[in-house]
Write a protein that holds these residues in place. Structure first.
Motif, PDB file in Angstrom:
ATOM      1  N   SER A   6      12.778 -14.516  -1.145  1.00  0.00           N
ATOM      2  CA  SER A   6      11.834 -13.328  -0.977  1.00  0.00           C
ATOM      3  C   SER A   6      12.659 -12.056  -1.202  1.00  0.00           C
ATOM      4  CB  SER A   6      11.259 -13.542   0.611  1.00  0.00           C
ATOM      5  OG  SER A   6      10.265 -12.332   0.950  1.00  0.00           O
ATOM      6  N   ALA A  19      12.651  -8.075 -10.171  1.00  0.00           N
ATOM      7  CA  ALA A  19      11.986  -9.151  -9.901  1.00  0.00           C
ATOM      8  C   ALA A  19      11.581 -10.238 -10.915  1.00  0.00           C
ATOM      9  CB  ALA A  19      10.550  -8.868  -9.205  1.00  0.00           C
ATOM     10  N   LEU A  44       4.030 -12.051 -12.668  1.00  0.00           N
ATOM     11  CA  LEU A  44       4.751 -11.366 -11.498  1.00  0.00           C
ATOM     12  C   LEU A  44       4.984  -9.803 -12.041  1.00  0.00           C
ATOM     13  CD1 LEU A  44       6.500 -11.282  -8.949  1.00  0.00           C
ATOM     14  CD2 LEU A  44       8.342 -12.218 -10.385  1.00  0.00           C
ATOM     15  N   CYS A  48       3.619  -6.976  -9.508  1.00  0.00           N
ATOM     16  CA  CYS A  48       4.519  -5.964  -9.015  1.00  0.00           C
ATOM     17  C   CYS A  48       4.209  -4.414  -9.485  1.00  0.00           C
ATOM     18  CB  CYS A  48       6.128  -6.305  -9.384  1.00  0.00           C
ATOM     19  SG  CYS A  48       6.754  -7.834  -8.696  1.00  0.00           S
ATOM     20  N   VAL A  69       7.791  -9.620  -2.722  1.00  0.00           N
ATOM     21  CA  VAL A  69       7.752 -10.554  -3.489  1.00  0.00           C
ATOM     22  C   VAL A  69       8.461 -11.976  -3.015  1.00  0.00           C
ATOM     23  CG1 VAL A  69       8.059 -11.593  -5.748  1.00  0.00           C
ATOM     24  CG2 VAL A  69       7.773  -8.813  -5.465  1.00  0.00           C
ATOM     25  N   ILE A  80       3.859 -17.870  -6.341  1.00  0.00           N
ATOM     26  CA  ILE A  80       4.326 -16.444  -6.113  1.00  0.00           C
ATOM     27  C   ILE A  80       3.110 -15.451  -5.217  1.00  0.00           C
ATOM     28  CG2 ILE A  80       5.041 -14.200  -7.155  1.00  0.00           C
ATOM     29  CD1 ILE A  80       5.676 -16.194  -9.404  1.00  0.00           C
ATOM     30  N   VAL A  82       2.789 -11.397  -3.970  1.00  0.00           N
ATOM     31  CA  VAL A  82       3.203 -10.001  -3.835  1.00  0.00           C
ATOM     32  C   VAL A  82       2.302  -9.280  -2.780  1.00  0.00           C
ATOM     33  CG1 VAL A  82       3.628  -7.920  -5.339  1.00  0.00           C
ATOM     34  CG2 VAL A  82       3.954 -10.148  -6.317  1.00  0.00           C
TER      35      VAL A  82
END
Length: 149
Positions: A6, A19, A44, A48, A69, A80, A82
């Motif tokens: 994390s 990330a 991802l 983000c 994240v 995943i 976010v």
């Protein structure tokens, strides 16, 4: 085998590749197929980028200048999430519609939908903020020493 991590990141554009590189490095070390790693890293990056752009000041206790994240790889899938501390979605999220071909924004959630197997988009329960979470079934390289049997 399972791997969990994390990150608490500042809402700055420079945090997005950080990330992404951590995710790619984790999946490469674990022996995940490069095509799956690439798909997840793009998804991802989009999630983000949305948190950086839209995750501004909200009413939660988290810093409005940060987002989180979390990634979890187990023997079969990668999950995943976010989460930002901004105002969240003002209307209930629907299935994202593709942006027009000349639009400069609006493709991120559609890309995530296409690249992941299962996607959830909504507001953080009990407080301000948006959350984008997605899963993908993992494929492994043949020479993977850490592959779950």
């Amino acid at each position: 085998m399972s791997i969990w991590w994390s990150l608490h990141l500042r809402r700055e554009a420079a945090s997005v590749p950080l990330a992404r590189r951590l995710l790619i490095g984790t999946m490469e070390t674990a022996g995940v197929d490069p095509d799956v790693s690439y798909d997840l890293s793009v998804a991802l990056s989009e999630a983000c980028a949305n948190a950086v752009e839209h995750g501004g000041a909200g009413a939660s206790g988290d810093s409005p200048q940060a987002y989180r994240v979390t990634a979890y790889l187990d023997g079969e899938k990668c999950h995943i999430e976010v989460t930002d501390s901004g105002p969240g979605f003002t209307t209930p999220p629907r299935t994202p519609r593709p942006a027009s071909t000349d639009a400069e924004h609006g493709r991120g959630l559609c890309l995530i939908q296409e690249l992941a197997d299962h996607v959830q988009i909504g507001n953080t329960p009990g407080r301000a903020g948006a959350v984008v979470s997605f899963d993908k079934i993992l494929k492994w390289r043949k020479d993977t020493p850490l592959m779950a049997v």
